[in-house]
Design a protein around this motif. Structure first.
Motif, PDB file in Angstrom:
ATOM      1  N   ILE A  32       0.988  -1.190  -0.150  1.00 18.66           N
ATOM      2  CA  ILE A  32      -0.198  -0.006   0.014  1.00 18.66           C
ATOM      3  C   ILE A  32       1.047   1.264  -0.161  1.00 18.66           C
ATOM      4  O   ILE A  32       1.707   1.638   0.894  1.00 18.66           O
ATOM      5  CB  ILE A  32      -0.843  -0.039   1.160  1.00 18.66           C
ATOM      6  N   MET A  33       0.675   2.164  -0.989  1.00 11.74           N
ATOM      7  CA  MET A  33       1.408   3.546  -0.919  1.00 11.74           C
ATOM      8  C   MET A  33       0.022   4.439  -0.708  1.00 11.74           C
ATOM      9  O   MET A  33      -1.139   4.227  -1.218  1.00 11.74           O
ATOM     10  CB  MET A  33       1.635   3.843  -2.357  1.00 11.74           C
ATOM     11  N   GLY A  34       0.234   5.484   0.300  1.00 13.98           N
ATOM     12  CA  GLY A  34      -0.724   6.231   0.530  1.00 13.98           C
ATOM     13  C   GLY A  34      -0.272   7.829   0.579  1.00 13.98           C
ATOM     14  O   GLY A  34       0.896   7.980   1.035  1.00 13.98           O
ATOM     15  N   TRP A  35      -1.458   8.604   0.679  1.00 14.50           N
ATOM     16  CA  TRP A  35      -0.971  10.127   0.942  1.00 14.50           C
ATOM     17  C   TRP A  35      -1.826  10.426   2.189  1.00 14.50           C
ATOM     18  O   TRP A  35      -3.077  10.126   2.226  1.00 14.50           O
ATOM     19  CB  TRP A  35      -1.438  10.805  -0.149  1.00 14.50           C
ATOM     20  N   TYR A  36      -1.292  11.137   3.021  1.00 14.14           N
ATOM     21  CA  TYR A  36      -1.978  11.777   4.081  1.00 14.14           C
ATOM     22  C   TYR A  36      -1.743  13.136   4.088  1.00 14.14           C
ATOM     23  O   TYR A  36      -1.092  13.797   3.508  1.00 14.14           O
ATOM     24  CB  TYR A  36      -1.327  11.088   5.328  1.00 14.14           C
ATOM     25  N   ARG A  37      -2.437  13.853   5.035  1.00 13.34           N
ATOM     26  CA  ARG A  37      -2.406  15.349   5.167  1.00 13.34           C
ATOM     27  C   ARG A  37      -2.831  15.610   6.681  1.00 13.34           C
ATOM     28  O   ARG A  37      -3.472  15.125   7.293  1.00 13.34           O
ATOM     29  CB  ARG A  37      -3.115  15.902   4.194  1.00 13.34           C
ATOM     30  N   LEU A  86     -10.287  25.647  -0.300  1.00  9.56           N
ATOM     31  CA  LEU A  86      -9.674  26.218   0.663  1.00  9.56           C
ATOM     32  C   LEU A  86      -9.093  25.127   1.838  1.00  9.56           C
ATOM     33  O   LEU A  86      -7.917  25.141   2.517  1.00  9.56           O
ATOM     34  CB  LEU A  86     -10.330  27.303   1.344  1.00  9.56           C
ATOM     35  N   GLU A  87     -10.116  24.105   1.915  1.00  7.01           N
ATOM     36  CA  GLU A  87      -9.846  23.039   3.084  1.00  7.01           C
ATOM     37  C   GLU A  87      -9.111  21.845   2.665  1.00  7.01           C
ATOM     38  O   GLU A  87      -8.671  21.188   3.349  1.00  7.01           O
ATOM     39  CB  GLU A  87     -11.183  22.593   3.514  1.00  7.01           C
ATOM     40  N   ASP A  88      -8.288  22.030   1.422  1.00  7.21           N
ATOM     41  CA  ASP A  88      -7.526  21.220   1.214  1.00  7.21           C
ATOM     42  C   ASP A  88      -6.062  21.571   1.542  1.00  7.21           C
ATOM     43  O   ASP A  88      -4.991  20.756   1.384  1.00  7.21           O
ATOM     44  CB  ASP A  88      -7.195  20.821  -0.434  1.00  7.21           C
ATOM     45  N   THR A  89      -5.900  22.739   1.991  1.00  2.00           N
ATOM     46  CA  THR A  89      -4.695  23.478   2.439  1.00  2.00           C
ATOM     47  C   THR A  89      -4.123  22.540   3.616  1.00  2.00           C
ATOM     48  O   THR A  89      -4.840  22.422   4.717  1.00  2.00           O
ATOM     49  CB  THR A  89      -4.966  24.777   3.086  1.00  2.00           C
ATOM     50  N   ALA A  90      -2.867  21.982   3.650  1.00  2.00           N
ATOM     51  CA  ALA A  90      -2.457  21.214   4.566  1.00  2.00           C
ATOM     52  C   ALA A  90      -0.922  20.691   4.241  1.00  2.00           C
ATOM     53  O   ALA A  90      -0.646  20.938   3.008  1.00  2.00           O
ATOM     54  CB  ALA A  90      -3.231  20.110   4.702  1.00  2.00           C
ATOM     55  N   THR A  91      -0.328  19.981   5.103  1.00  3.60           N
ATOM     56  CA  THR A  91       1.007  19.370   4.733  1.00  3.60           C
ATOM     57  C   THR A  91       0.759  18.132   4.429  1.00  3.60           C
ATOM     58  O   THR A  91       0.029  17.235   5.345  1.00  3.60           O
ATOM     59  CB  THR A  91       1.870  19.359   5.961  1.00  3.60           C
ATOM     60  N   TYR A  92       1.235  17.357   3.127  1.00  6.93           N
ATOM     61  CA  TYR A  92       0.885  16.355   2.578  1.00  6.93           C
ATOM     62  C   TYR A  92       2.065  15.398   2.811  1.00  6.93           C
ATOM     63  O   TYR A  92       3.171  15.825   2.309  1.00  6.93           O
ATOM     64  CB  TYR A  92       0.415  16.269   1.031  1.00  6.93           C
ATOM     65  N   TYR A  93       1.765  14.178   3.188  1.00  7.31           N
ATOM     66  CA  TYR A  93       2.827  13.357   3.386  1.00  7.31           C
ATOM     67  C   TYR A  93       2.512  11.904   2.694  1.00  7.31           C
ATOM     68  O   TYR A  93       1.381  11.457   2.656  1.00  7.31           O
ATOM     69  CB  TYR A  93       2.837  12.796   4.920  1.00  7.31           C
ATOM     70  N   CYS A  94       3.478  11.390   2.090  1.00  8.03           N
ATOM     71  CA  CYS A  94       3.343   9.927   1.515  1.00  8.03           C
ATOM     72  C   CYS A  94       3.879   8.871   2.409  1.00  8.03           C
ATOM     73  O   CYS A  94       4.569   9.189   3.309  1.00  8.03           O
ATOM     74  CB  CYS A  94       4.057   9.728   0.376  1.00  8.03           C
ATOM     75  N   ARG A  95       3.148   7.651   2.547  1.00  6.97           N
ATOM     76  CA  ARG A  95       3.742   6.602   3.140  1.00  6.97           C
ATOM     77  C   ARG A  95       3.557   5.286   2.360  1.00  6.97           C
ATOM     78  O   ARG A  95       2.783   5.076   1.683  1.00  6.97           O
ATOM     79  CB  ARG A  95       2.466   6.593   4.251  1.00  6.97           C
ATOM     80  N   ALA A  96       4.278   4.614   2.873  1.00  9.21           N
ATOM     81  CA  ALA A  96       4.496   3.436   2.089  1.00  9.21           C
ATOM     82  C   ALA A  96       4.292   2.160   3.349  1.00  9.21           C
ATOM     83  O   ALA A  96       4.979   2.304   4.283  1.00  9.21           O
ATOM     84  CB  ALA A  96       6.046   2.968   1.511  1.00  9.21           C
ATOM     85  N   ARG A  97       3.419   1.502   2.989  1.00  9.66           N
ATOM     86  CA  ARG A  97       3.064   0.316   4.240  1.00  9.66           C
ATOM     87  C   ARG A  97       3.004  -0.917   3.797  1.00  9.66           C
ATOM     88  O   ARG A  97       2.767  -1.332   2.947  1.00  9.66           O
ATOM     89  CB  ARG A  97       1.543   0.711   4.806  1.00  9.66           C
TER      90      ARG A  97
END
Length: 114
Positions: A32-37, A86-97
């Motif tokens: 699983i590859m994912g994106w978080y914020r 506007l609510e998409d403003t965030a720091t986005y992180y990727c994750r490999a699980r």
């Protein structure tokens, strides 16, 4: 596995950005590859995931606007973001699980302005 996220920046509402997450090694065996914020003052939330078979899942609020993909040859995952709000403003992180491990990239800041 080291993950390098990039592609963040400033966008206007309704605009688009494409985030990239490049791994230091093959992601063929990464289930699983994912994106978080994480927005300021809020908990980190799952935005999108993609399995090694291409199955995708999305946060309800981004469904239909964001598209997650992966390129095992390029050792990368991507998040195409359109119709930014506007609510998409965030720091986005990727994750490999994997079953036993979880790897995080550094964040990339996305700022959406009106």
């Amino acid at each position: 596995v080291q993950l390098q996220a990039s592609g963040g920046g400033l966008a206007q509402t309704g605009g688009s950005l494409r985030l990239s997450c490049v791994a230091s090694t093959s992601i063929n065996s990464i289930p699983i590859m994912g994106w978080y914020r994480q927005a300021t003052g809020r908990q980190r939330e799952l935005v999108a995931t993609i399995t090694e078979t291409g199955y995708t899942q999305y946060l309800d609020s981004v469904e239909g606007r964001f598209a997650v993909s992966r390129d095992n040859v390029a050792m990368a995952a991507y998040l195409q973001m359109s119709g930014l709000k506007l609510e998409d403003t965030a720091t986005y992180y990727c994750r490999a699980r994997t079953t036993n491990f979880s790897y995080w990239g550094q964040g990339t800041l996305v700022t959406v302005s009106s």
